[in-house]
Scaffold this motif. Structure first.
Motif, PDB file in Angstrom:
ATOM      1  N   LEU A 183       3.665  -1.671  -7.375  1.00 47.81           N
ATOM      2  CA  LEU A 183       3.228  -0.537  -8.351  1.00 47.81           C
ATOM      3  C   LEU A 183       3.454  -0.210  -9.649  1.00 47.81           C
ATOM      4  O   LEU A 183       2.909   0.230 -10.354  1.00 47.81           O
ATOM      5  N   ARG A 184       4.900  -0.355  -9.784  1.00 48.28           N
ATOM      6  CA  ARG A 184       5.512  -0.173 -11.000  1.00 48.28           C
ATOM      7  C   ARG A 184       5.023  -0.968 -12.055  1.00 48.28           C
ATOM      8  O   ARG A 184       5.064  -0.726 -13.140  1.00 48.28           O
ATOM      9  N   ASN A 223       8.389  -2.077   1.380  1.00 48.10           N
ATOM     10  CA  ASN A 223       8.327  -0.819   0.667  1.00 48.10           C
ATOM     11  C   ASN A 223       8.905  -1.162  -0.770  1.00 48.10           C
ATOM     12  O   ASN A 223       8.421  -0.799  -1.982  1.00 48.10           O
ATOM     13  N   GLU A 224       9.972  -1.925  -0.790  1.00 49.23           N
ATOM     14  CA  GLU A 224      10.611  -2.324  -2.109  1.00 49.23           C
ATOM     15  C   GLU A 224       9.517  -3.187  -2.885  1.00 49.23           C
ATOM     16  O   GLU A 224       9.362  -3.073  -4.155  1.00 49.23           O
ATOM     17  N   LEU A 232      -1.722   3.282  -1.417  1.00 56.83           N
ATOM     18  CA  LEU A 232      -1.061   1.914  -1.746  1.00 56.83           C
ATOM     19  C   LEU A 232       0.203   1.786  -1.368  1.00 56.83           C
ATOM     20  O   LEU A 232       0.475   0.526  -1.301  1.00 56.83           O
ATOM     21  N   GLY A 233       1.073   2.759  -1.551  1.00 57.21           N
ATOM     22  CA  GLY A 233       2.455   2.462  -1.428  1.00 57.21           C
ATOM     23  C   GLY A 233       2.995   2.647   0.213  1.00 57.21           C
ATOM     24  O   GLY A 233       3.975   2.231   0.562  1.00 57.21           O
ATOM     25  N   GLU A 234       1.954   2.644   1.110  1.00 61.10           N
ATOM     26  CA  GLU A 234       2.215   2.778   2.495  1.00 61.10           C
ATOM     27  C   GLU A 234       2.168   1.528   3.172  1.00 61.10           C
ATOM     28  O   GLU A 234       1.178   0.890   3.170  1.00 61.10           O
ATOM     29  N   TYR A 292      14.971  -4.482  13.128  1.00 58.52           N
ATOM     30  CA  TYR A 292      14.096  -5.481  12.528  1.00 58.52           C
ATOM     31  C   TYR A 292      13.037  -4.857  11.831  1.00 58.52           C
ATOM     32  O   TYR A 292      12.813  -5.272  10.622  1.00 58.52           O
ATOM     33  N   ALA A 293      12.330  -4.038  12.466  1.00 56.64           N
ATOM     34  CA  ALA A 293      10.844  -3.340  11.733  1.00 56.64           C
ATOM     35  C   ALA A 293      11.625  -2.439  10.620  1.00 56.64           C
ATOM     36  O   ALA A 293      10.890  -2.390   9.523  1.00 56.64           O
ATOM     37  N   ASP A 294      12.602  -1.771  10.778  1.00 56.46           N
ATOM     38  CA  ASP A 294      13.224  -0.898   9.633  1.00 56.46           C
ATOM     39  C   ASP A 294      13.496  -1.551   8.571  1.00 56.46           C
ATOM     40  O   ASP A 294      13.340  -1.456   7.317  1.00 56.46           O
ATOM     41  N   GLU A 295      14.352  -2.755   8.801  1.00 55.02           N
ATOM     42  CA  GLU A 295      14.661  -3.646   7.702  1.00 55.02           C
ATOM     43  C   GLU A 295      13.400  -4.345   6.915  1.00 55.02           C
ATOM     44  O   GLU A 295      13.412  -4.614   5.657  1.00 55.02           O
TER      45      GLU A 295
END
Length: 789
Positions: A654-655, A647-648, A703-705, A638-641
């Motif tokens: 950010l993009r 992250n996406e 910012l991406g973390e 669950y945590a990984d998904e």
């Protein structure tokens, strides 16, 4: 109110003037530029006997003939600045050469006190000086001093105060030039008096000497007065008369007379026990500047510098890194999620902290460079590499500018380019200016240290040593190409003085290290802070529109609901809030703050242990961990998904920012090298200052973390785990940063020194093109050989 006096510090290069200046002023000094020129100006102050003494360190010069910029500056300050006292610093071990400047100062009519410096070196060479006799011959106070040990400083200051209060006029006629010359001087002096021409407090006799010598500066001042015809006419007659009689120009006659006076004074006041001995410095140079041994020893010295720098600074760098991680975590705990917390943590702490974290390494590097400079070995490096430079069409004097620019990593291109002002050949000066930014300046060191620490942790000194060799090779290659094309022409001769070896003082080394390190810290606290905040804003706004964020939020809600519905999850978690509490609990455990959760649910401790958290494993029985294995597997999935979705979402956000759009646009250009959009934004920030590359990467990856268990990781750790980063990519970035566009400040100095934007734009274009080509070659060759991937 206490009185104030101004003391001008004059002397030959390598006479120990800087050491004496540091002994007098200590940390109460500052460095700038003389008005209208780029020659360094040092000033300092001290209190003595209820007087504020302002000390101005004049550029080192051998004479006051106004042939070089340094001579003009030194002389003009004595003439126009009207110091109360001129403190003439003389190298006692090279008295004859140093006294030529002393005699010229006396001729000017200045109030001169002589500091007979490095008297210990002279005695070591068995040179015995009767300073009282010499004082009697020159008619000025002479005080033996040792700047390193502080010997004679108080006597020097007392004498300076007495001299400044002496109302007796200074004659300015220490030398009698003989009947013929004296008669001509009287004629010119009379014309000057008739025209009522005066130059400050200086005697017209000195002006007459300068006019006969054909001094362009003095001639221009006389021509600027109302009645010049009779003066100019008399000068021409006198010059012609002396040339007819002696068959030599007045310049040669005056020089011969001065050296004759000096020779006589030395014979009466100096005794040398032996004349056929070889000095210690010359004995040492037999090995250190030997054609075969010299370069080998030089490479060993450079390697040792990097070894000591990296190994010595590593504990402090780790401490600084840990401090900024702690500071970021503390601010995160204290402030609610929002723009303010993001600005403080991601914009300032992770941005500026990433640069300040390398302060110990920078300080160690500057300390090592100060040792090389103060011992006299830096001049030997220039001497040995002069032989190499000539093969690439450069002047030997280019070496000094390139060394200052970062020939030994840690310099700065700005003073390096300014140092080219002493070069007389315009083409060689220009090509030196153009290649100086390719050296490894101190601003690039944080980037090198970041990449080396992340991907080459066991070979830091070796990699840094190799980068120095690569920098020199590329700079010399660029110089050769430029000198063979746009700036073709022969090389001019170069003479370099090798000062005697000296034992540096700890005080002097610390002052030099502090001055340079403080400039680095000040830059991080001003320019880099401002740029970091701007880049944070560019990486934050306009953000992600609600309709674009909604699909990610719904996917996370679905994942959370499905997980909470699992039978294994219900034994520990009841709501989404429980999941957030557990994530925070694991973060605290990772930071060693598990004591704050002593009364937390037992299920949290058991699940954390089942997930591999070492702090929790110590408190939980193995049987309990086994019972929680199923939940641990479900939670990890669950945590990984969830992290993947977050992250996406964060990457999309950010993009969509200003910086992200710019970085994405540049990906088309940098795709062959492999730089992603975040690296591209960092490189754009590096146009302002190379240190910003590190701070921008820190901001971008902060910012991406989104993974709570990784919140406290350092930038090197984040890069190690980031997809696309590997040793080959690190080398590509290092090479690009080493070579691409000079920083903004350097460009301004190039424009000022060359007088045109044409060469400034050329420097921007060729360095960036060179950086791209070299990085591309590294990427292609490394990929083909499967190295560093």
């Amino acid at each position: 109110m206490p009185n104030r006096m101004v003391v001008a510090l004059a002397g030959n290069p390598n006479a120990g003037k800087t050491t004496l200046f540091n002994a007098l002023t200590g940390a109460r000094q500052h460095v700038g530029n003389w008005p209208g020129v780029t020659v360094e100006k040092k000033e300092g102050s001290l209190w003595h006997a209820d007087h504020e003494i302002h000390v101005v360190d004049l550029p080192g010069t051998y004479s006051l003939t106004a042939y070089s910029l340094e001579e003009i500056i030194a002389r003009n300050f004595v003439v126009q600045g009207a110091p109360d006292v001129v403190l003439d610093v003389v190298d006692a071990s090279n008295l004859e050469r140093n006294l030529y400047l002393s005699v010229q100062l006396l001729e000017m009519g200045a109030k001169v006190i002589m500091a007979l410096n490095m008297i210990d070196v002279a005695e070591g060479r068995k040179i015995h000086i009767d300073h009282k006799k010499l004082s009697e011959l020159l008619g000025i106070p002479i005080i033996p001093t040792n700047g390193k040990k502080g010997v004679g400083i108080h006597v020097l200051l007392d004498t300076a105060l007495d001299k400044s209060q002496d109302e007796k006029p200074v004659a300015g006629s220490v030398i009698q030039y003989g009947t013929e010359i004296e008669e001509e001087l009287v004629k010119i002096e009379s014309k000057l008096n008739e025209a009522r021409f005066h130059l400050g407090k200086l005697s017209n006799r000195w002006i007459a000497v300068k006019l006969l010598e054909g001094d362009p500066e003095i001639i221009s001042l006389v021509n600027g007065s109302e009645t010049t015809n009779e003066i100019v006419s008399q000068v021409e007659k006198s010059r012609k008369h002396l040339i007819d009689i002696f068959a030599d120009t007045p310049e040669i006659l005056f020089t011969d007379a001065r050296y004759g006076f000096i020779s006589g004074a030395i014979k009466q006041s100096v005794h040398v026990e032996t004349t056929d001995r070889v000095h210690l410095s010359e004995n040492i140079d037999k090995y250190l500047t030997n054609r075969v041994l010299g370069p080998v020893i030089l490479l060993l010295v450079l390697y040792s510098v990097y070894l000591v720098t990296f190994q010595g600074s590593e504990p402090l760098v780790n401490w600084f890194e840990a401090f900024f991680k702690w500071l970021g975590a503390t601010v995160t705990d204290l402030l609610p999620e929002g723009l303010l917390r993001s600005l403080l943590v991601s914009g300032i702490i992770d941005g500026v902290g990433g640069v300040l974290g390398f302060t110990p390494l920078i300080a160690f590097m500057f300390f090592a460079i100060a040792i090389l400079e103060d011992t006299g070995y830096m001049a030997r490096i220039a001497f040995m590499l002069d032989r190499v430079l000539r093969g690439f069409g450069l002047h030997g004097a280019s070496m000094l500018a390139l060394m200052v620019s970062g020939g030994i990593a840690g310099g700065c291109a700005v003073p390096g380019i300014m140092a080219t002002r002493t070069m007389k050949e315009p083409k060689e000066r220009l090509v030196t200016i153009l290649v100086a930014p390719l050296m490894n300046c101190g601003a690039k060191l944080p980037v090198y240290a970041l990449m080396i620490g992340a991907f080459f942790p066991h070979g830091k000194a070796q990699i840094m040593f190799l980068l120095t060799i690569v920098s020199w090779a590329l700079a010399l290659t660029a110089a050769k190409i430029i000198r063979s094309t746009v700036l073709a022409g022969p090389s001019a001769p170069f003479v370099l003085e090798l000062p005697p070896y000296r034992m540096p003082t700890l005080r002097g080394l610390l002052i030099h290290t502090w001055e340079r390190t403080w400039m680095y810290v000040k830059k991080a606290g001003t320019v880099i802070l401002a740029i970091s905040v701007i880049i944070w804003a560019m990486m934050t706004f306009p953000g992600l529109a609600p309709e674009k964020a909604e699909p990610f939020d719904k996917k996370i809600e679905t994942l959370t609901s499905e997980f909470l519905a699992l039978p294994s999850a219900q034994q520990v978690f009841a709501t989404e809030a429980d999941l957030e509490t557990f994530a925070n609990f694991r973060t605290k455990l990772g930071e060693g703050r598990g004591a704050e959760f002593e009364n937390e649910k037992r299920g949290y401790w058991v699940l954390a242990a089942a997930l591999g958290d070492k702090a929790a494993e110590k408190r939980v029985a193995k049987s309990a961990i086994t019972e929680m294995t199923a939940l641990a597997e479900d939670y990890k999935k669950y945590a990984d998904e969830k992290a993947e979705v977050e992250n996406e979402k964060q990457s999309t956000k950010l993009r969509n920012t200003i910086a992200g759009r710019l970085g994405v646009a540049l990906e088309y250009v940098f795709k062959p090298i492999g730089f992603d959009w975040r690296t591209n934004v960092a490189l754009v920030g590096g146009f302002a200052a190379k240190e910003v590359v590190v701070s921008t990467l820190g901001t971008a990856y902060s910012l991406g973390e989104v993974n709570p268990s990784e919140e406290s990781s350092s930038l090197p750790e984040r890069l190690q785990k980031e997809s696309g980063w590997n040793p080959l990519m690190a080398v590509c970035l290092i090479m690009f940063v080493m070579l691409y566009n000079p920083c903004f400040t350097t460009l301004v100095v190039i424009r000022k020194e060359t007088g045109t934007w044409r060469w400034t734009l050329f420097a921007m274009g060729y360095t960036t093109l060179l950086a791209y080509c070299v990085a591309l070659v590294v990427k292609v060759v490394g990929s083909l050989l499967n190295v560093g991937i």
